[in-house]
Motif scaffolding. Sequence first.
Motif, PDB file in Angstrom:
ATOM      1  N   ASP A 258       0.742  -1.356  -0.118  1.00 49.90           N
ATOM      2  CA  ASP A 258       0.098   0.133  -0.318  1.00 49.90           C
ATOM      3  C   ASP A 258       1.020   1.182  -0.034  1.00 49.90           C
ATOM      4  N   ASP A 260       0.348   4.024   1.461  1.00 49.47           N
ATOM      5  CA  ASP A 260       0.272   4.594   2.595  1.00 49.47           C
ATOM      6  C   ASP A 260       1.172   3.645   3.428  1.00 49.47           C
ATOM      7  N   ASP A 262       1.200   3.697   6.703  1.00 52.28           N
ATOM      8  CA  ASP A 262       0.488   3.497   7.878  1.00 52.28           C
ATOM      9  C   ASP A 262      -0.657   2.772   7.633  1.00 52.28           C
ATOM     10  N   ALA A 263      -0.938   2.096   6.582  1.00 51.37           N
ATOM     11  CA  ALA A 263      -2.259   1.420   6.150  1.00 51.37           C
ATOM     12  C   ALA A 263      -1.869  -0.132   6.757  1.00 51.37           C
ATOM     13  N   GLU A 266      -4.730  -6.020   5.340  1.00 48.82           N
ATOM     14  CA  GLU A 266      -6.104  -6.270   4.976  1.00 48.82           C
ATOM     15  C   GLU A 266      -6.195  -7.781   5.240  1.00 48.82           C
ATOM     16  N   GLY A 273      -0.778  -4.381   2.731  1.00 44.52           N
ATOM     17  CA  GLY A 273      -0.667  -3.416   3.645  1.00 44.52           C
ATOM     18  C   GLY A 273       0.556  -2.477   3.540  1.00 44.52           C
ATOM     19  N   GLY A 274       0.359  -1.393   4.643  1.00 45.77           N
ATOM     20  CA  GLY A 274       1.518  -0.212   4.375  1.00 45.77           C
ATOM     21  C   GLY A 274       2.804  -1.009   5.010  1.00 45.77           C
TER      22      GLY A 274
END
Length: 331
Positions: A258, A260, A262-263, A266, A273-274
């Motif tokens: 991701d 981001d 800080d994500a 999932e 994910g981040g």
Amino acid sequence: MNSSLALPEALANHPGFSRVFKPGHLSIGFVAPLEGYPDSAGPTMANHASMAKLADDVGIAALWLRDVPFYDPTFGDVGQILDPMVYAGWLSAMTRNIAIGTAGIVAPLRDPLIVAKQAASVDQLLGGRFLLGLASGDRPEEYPAFGQAFSQRASRFREALEIIHTVSEDSFPSYRSQLHGSMNGSLDLIPKPVAKRFPYIATGRAGQTLEWLAANVDAWIWHGFDPQGMTDVIPQWRDACAERGYKPYGYGCWFDLDPDPDAPIEPGRVLRGGRHALIELWQRQEQAGVTHLVLNLKPTRRRPEDIFDELGRYVLPLFPAHTQRLAESAR
């Protein structure tokens, strides 16, 4: 280091194996192709030369090649399209340090003598960076095309592995098999591997018990539906290896980084994910005994160059290729 977690000397000094596997440490590899193709069965392969060089330059531990001879619409994925052994030979001229492995050659569908010949040839071109990953195949429709019975894949796998061992390690070998012919000592397979033998990696279960794998391969790369739960099988693997000494464990999965940082991660089959959450997960998995990740970029829509740049800056310094770590500590 606890001696029970030490690699045998031959593997600890092997150029490819030692780059990827080190007890107590996790390294990161990718499966080819190094691009996302979430909406199609096959990749473009448009920038595969530059991406292989980039993976090498940023310090990815290994690049793994899949053995997918046909397009099966029920599976919907043709991997890197190119034959893995041919592609591995080409990659030997494109890369300098990264280990090149197969994940894995479908041993029941290939003549083991040809596999041994191809693997030793590739290993010579790579200067010992080759890792021979073998599998039994999971696409039943391929077996009739090769005139083989899907129900015999486990026995053909066991016999193929034994033959590859024999002809790649012995001079003028003799053997007799039930499914793959025989040799009487009048012929010798050349070339041989750069080291005394190949490192053998099982990708998937290959139709075998964990006890059989522990006795016959040097490392195991598993795959599952929940990347966050891939440490659950480690106690069983350790028990199977208890009388054989330490043998590394890794896993493969679909992957998407991701943008981001800080994500959160999932839930689901894709490890998405981040970087902060992924680093935390991989540090926990490293402590649990995972030694290698094989990440598949198929689901991503990000530019792979951006993913590799982010990994190189923030993630790989925490999970470096091990020969790179040793080289840096010596300077």
